[in-house]
Design a protein around this motif. Structure first.
Motif, mmCIF file in Angstrom:
data_model
loop_
_atom_site.group_PDB
_atom_site.id
_atom_site.type_symbol
_atom_site.label_atom_id
_atom_site.label_comp_id
_atom_site.label_asym_id
_atom_site.label_seq_id
_atom_site.Cartn_x
_atom_site.Cartn_y
_atom_site.Cartn_z
ATOM 1 N N VAL A 232 0.840 -1.198 0.000
ATOM 2 C CA VAL A 232 0.000 0.000 0.000
ATOM 3 C C VAL A 232 0.876 1.250 0.000
ATOM 4 O O VAL A 232 0.661 2.196 -0.761
ATOM 5 N N ALA A 233 1.901 1.247 0.871
ATOM 6 C CA ALA A 233 2.802 2.390 0.958
ATOM 7 C C ALA A 233 3.539 2.617 -0.361
ATOM 8 O O ALA A 233 3.734 3.761 -0.798
ATOM 9 N N MET A 234 3.932 1.541 -1.022
ATOM 10 C CA MET A 234 4.642 1.682 -2.292
ATOM 11 C C MET A 234 3.724 2.193 -3.399
ATOM 12 O O MET A 234 4.162 2.934 -4.290
ATOM 13 N N GLU A 235 2.446 1.807 -3.351
ATOM 14 C CA GLU A 235 1.475 2.348 -4.306
ATOM 15 C C GLU A 235 1.345 3.859 -4.118
ATOM 16 O O GLU A 235 1.303 4.629 -5.088
ATOM 17 N N TRP A 236 1.288 4.293 -2.860
ATOM 18 C CA TRP A 236 1.239 5.727 -2.574
ATOM 19 C C TRP A 236 2.512 6.409 -3.073
ATOM 20 O O TRP A 236 2.452 7.481 -3.684
ATOM 21 N N ALA A 237 3.650 5.784 -2.822
ATOM 22 C CA ALA A 237 4.933 6.368 -3.227
ATOM 23 C C ALA A 237 5.008 6.556 -4.739
ATOM 24 O O ALA A 237 5.571 7.539 -5.239
ATOM 25 N N ALA A 238 4.423 5.627 -5.470
ATOM 26 C CA ALA A 238 4.456 5.696 -6.937
ATOM 27 C C ALA A 238 3.502 6.745 -7.495
ATOM 28 O O ALA A 238 3.612 7.140 -8.655
ATOM 29 N N GLY A 239 2.550 7.194 -6.672
ATOM 30 C CA GLY A 239 1.597 8.196 -7.139
ATOM 31 C C GLY A 239 0.152 7.773 -7.025
ATOM 32 O O GLY A 239 -0.748 8.552 -7.319
ATOM 33 N N GLY A 240 -0.096 6.534 -6.616
ATOM 34 C CA GLY A 240 -1.466 6.043 -6.485
ATOM 35 C C GLY A 240 -1.911 5.286 -7.716
ATOM 36 O O GLY A 240 -1.490 5.588 -8.842
ATOM 37 N N VAL A 241 -2.748 4.272 -7.510
ATOM 38 C CA VAL A 241 -3.236 3.450 -8.617
ATOM 39 C C VAL A 241 -3.973 4.320 -9.634
ATOM 40 O O VAL A 241 -4.812 5.138 -9.274
ATOM 41 N N GLY A 242 -3.632 4.153 -10.890
ATOM 42 C CA GLY A 242 -4.293 4.915 -11.949
ATOM 43 C C GLY A 242 -3.688 6.275 -12.212
ATOM 44 O O GLY A 242 -4.147 7.005 -13.112
ATOM 45 N N SER A 243 -2.666 6.648 -11.487
ATOM 46 C CA SER A 243 -2.039 7.959 -11.671
ATOM 47 C C SER A 243 -1.332 8.027 -13.018
ATOM 48 O O SER A 243 -0.665 7.079 -13.441
ATOM 49 N N ALA A 244 -1.458 9.173 -13.691
ATOM 50 C CA ALA A 244 -0.803 9.368 -14.995
ATOM 51 C C ALA A 244 0.715 9.428 -14.841
ATOM 52 O O ALA A 244 1.451 9.204 -15.804
ATOM 53 N N THR A 245 1.186 9.739 -13.639
ATOM 54 C CA THR A 245 2.634 9.836 -13.389
ATOM 55 C C THR A 245 3.112 8.706 -12.492
ATOM 56 O O THR A 245 4.064 8.873 -11.735
ATOM 57 N N TYR A 246 2.432 7.566 -12.568
ATOM 58 C CA TYR A 246 2.744 6.432 -11.700
ATOM 59 C C TYR A 246 4.219 6.043 -11.845
ATOM 60 O O TYR A 246 4.712 5.767 -12.941
ATOM 61 N N GLY A 247 4.936 6.019 -10.706
ATOM 62 C CA GLY A 247 6.331 5.613 -10.712
ATOM 63 C C GLY A 247 7.303 6.652 -11.232
ATOM 64 O O GLY A 247 8.497 6.361 -11.377
ATOM 65 N N ALA A 248 6.833 7.875 -11.486
ATOM 66 C CA ALA A 248 7.713 8.928 -12.004
ATOM 67 C C ALA A 248 8.783 9.278 -10.970
ATOM 68 O O ALA A 248 8.525 9.236 -9.758
ATOM 69 N N PRO A 249 9.988 9.632 -11.422
ATOM 70 C CA PRO A 249 11.066 9.980 -10.483
ATOM 71 C C PRO A 249 10.674 11.082 -9.496
ATOM 72 O O PRO A 249 11.111 11.053 -8.345
#
Length: 460
Positions: free
Chosen positions: A175-192
């Motif tokens: 859950v914390a890593m999903e938040w860190a990446a930007g949240g599920v469905g985020s257009a910038t998921y995993g962005a630096p």
């Protein structure tokens, strides 16, 4: 002055001794009563931690019901209102001993994802009224089972509870890593930029918690969140238009969408309540560990009853079933605050937020990476508390197998939930959650594997 110096030396010596023994001194114990200002700040910190989980389920339910913006906003406000009410009940504990509701430890309550699956089927058949009525009827199972907690707890020795607490923290890491990446469905998921903000907030919280001293260390998560929030504004990661669109004031309504009491609507939710019972027992045991409180069987039973009572209150006001949140347990060892008063204050804050949607929206638009930085530390603290508990267990071959089996299955289900999606009926529900799956494995192994008697053979 010499007297003060002597007191400080003794206090520091005590803290050093506790740290050497693997213990951490709480700045505020369960019975401690911080000032109104401190309780409000620490309470708001709890609200921020739980906010995403509280509003996520009503947003999903609103989508299933085909609700527009106004009705969706109402479901979110209702979820905050009910979470506040039930958090107060759970944290305070009310009623006579035999019928007490609430564990009496600092707890935050909210809606649970365990009910999402059956909700889709029920809402498609009977609408939102069937969802509310079905969850209310099915909660009778949880209420009834709360009176059988005592005989069940003999199957929860330290090796099982330690495994469950450790697993709870580890499964929340996703859950914390999903938040860190930007949240599920985020257009910038995993962005630096998202990962950079997460790391920035993570370091701020760690530094404040370690170096700020008794006055500010308990506020580490809130301080980190505020700084992270401010940093995200010039980066264009905060949409204040949503705050402008939200209404200023909204009153709760009873039975706004109706309630349909039919057993056919209740049956699909029974598995969800079995899962929440298992998870609530684990959370309450975790709370006992991190608050340094002896949790008795009747306390656990009262905590489970609070879930059931909350699941009756929720639908009346337009919210879903209530469950004990695990993520807030991570705040306690990190901020060293276990005050019941703080959790009760958090409940009142959520009630106020439900009445003022603009304020709730202001909190809800906090960028996910900010929560990610806080979540990694908090959930890691829960796992560390479980490891600390297991350190007191003698690691015989039997106990090693119980811990290994519990963690393997629990984490496996968390990493690959689709593997258990095809299991039939109640099995699918029980093994849909990593926490419940790992707990079941630990319980089964604890029963199946008997302790071997060590026989010393004398050499003739």
């Amino acid at each position: 002055m010499e007297a003060n110096l002597e007191v400080n030396v003794k206090r520091l010596a005590k803290e050093e001794t506790q740290e050497e023994n693997g213990e951490m001194e709480l700045l505020y114990g369960v019975e401690d009563s911080p000032s109104f200002f401190i309780s409000s700040i620490l309470g708001f910190q709890n609200v921020i931690t739980a906010f995403g989980g509280i509003v996520a389920v009503p947003l999903i339910i609103a989508g299933m019901a085909g609700f527009g913006v106004i009705d969706t906003a109402y479901l979110v406000s209702a979820a905050l209102l009910v979470s506040g009410i039930v958090s107060i009940i759970q944290s305070k504990g009310v009623g006579p001993k035999a019928f007490r509701v609430g564990v009496g430890l600092p707890t935050i309550m909210g809606t649970d994802f365990a009910f999402i699956g059956p909700a889709a089927a029920v809402i498609s058949t009977g609408g939102i009224a069937a969802y509310f009525g079905g969850t209310m009827l099915a909660s009778l199972l949880e209420f009834g089972m709360s009176y059988f907690i005592k005989p069940l707890m003999k199957f929860f020795p330290p090796v099982v509870t330690g495994s469950v607490i450790t697993l709870m923290g580890m499964t929340l890491m996703s859950v914390a890593m999903e938040w860190a990446a930007g949240g599920v469905g985020s257009a910038t998921y995993g962005a630096p930029i998202n990962l950079g903000i997460t790391a920035f907030v993570f370091l701020i919280i760690a530094m404040v918690n370690h170096y700020a001293g008794k006055k500010f260390a308990p506020l580490a998560v809130l301080i980190g969140a505020i700084i992270g929030y401010i940093v995200c504004i010039p980066l264009g990661m905060v949409d204040f238009q949503q705050v402008s669109n939200a209404s200023w004031f909204a009153l709760p309504q009873f039975f706004k969408y109706g309630i349909s009491f039919k057993w056919e609507y209740a049956l699909p939710f029974l598995t969800g309540y079995l899962v929440t019972i298992i998870e609530s027992v684990g959370v309450i045991q975790t709370l006992g560990q991190v608050t340094k409180t002896e949790v008795k069987n009747e306390d656990i039973a009262a905590g489970v009853r609070a879930d059931a009572v909350g699941s009756w209150i929720g639908p009346v006001l337009g919210s879903g079933p209530a469950a004990t949140f695990s993520q807030n347990a991570g705040l306690i060892p990190m901020t060293r605050n276990a005050s019941r008063k703080v959790a009760i204050t958090a409940g009142y804050i959520m009630i106020l937020m439900s009445l003022f949607p603009k304020f709730a929206t202001f909190v809800s638009i906090m960028p996910m990476p900010v929560l990610g930085g806080a979540g990694l530390l908090m959930f890691g603290n829960v796992a560390a508390a479980g490891i600390q508990s297991l350190s007191r267990v003698k690691f015989t071959n039997r106990n090693m197998i119980i811990v290994a089996g519990s963690l393997a299955v629990g984490l496996g289900v968390s990493f690959r939930p689709e593997v258990t999606a095809s299991l039939p009926g109640i099995l699918g529900g029980l093994f849909s959650s990593g926490i419940s799956a790992g707990t079941i494995v630990a319980l089964v192994l604890n029963i199946a594997l008997k302790e071997k008697e060590i026989v010393e053979e004398s050499i003739a």
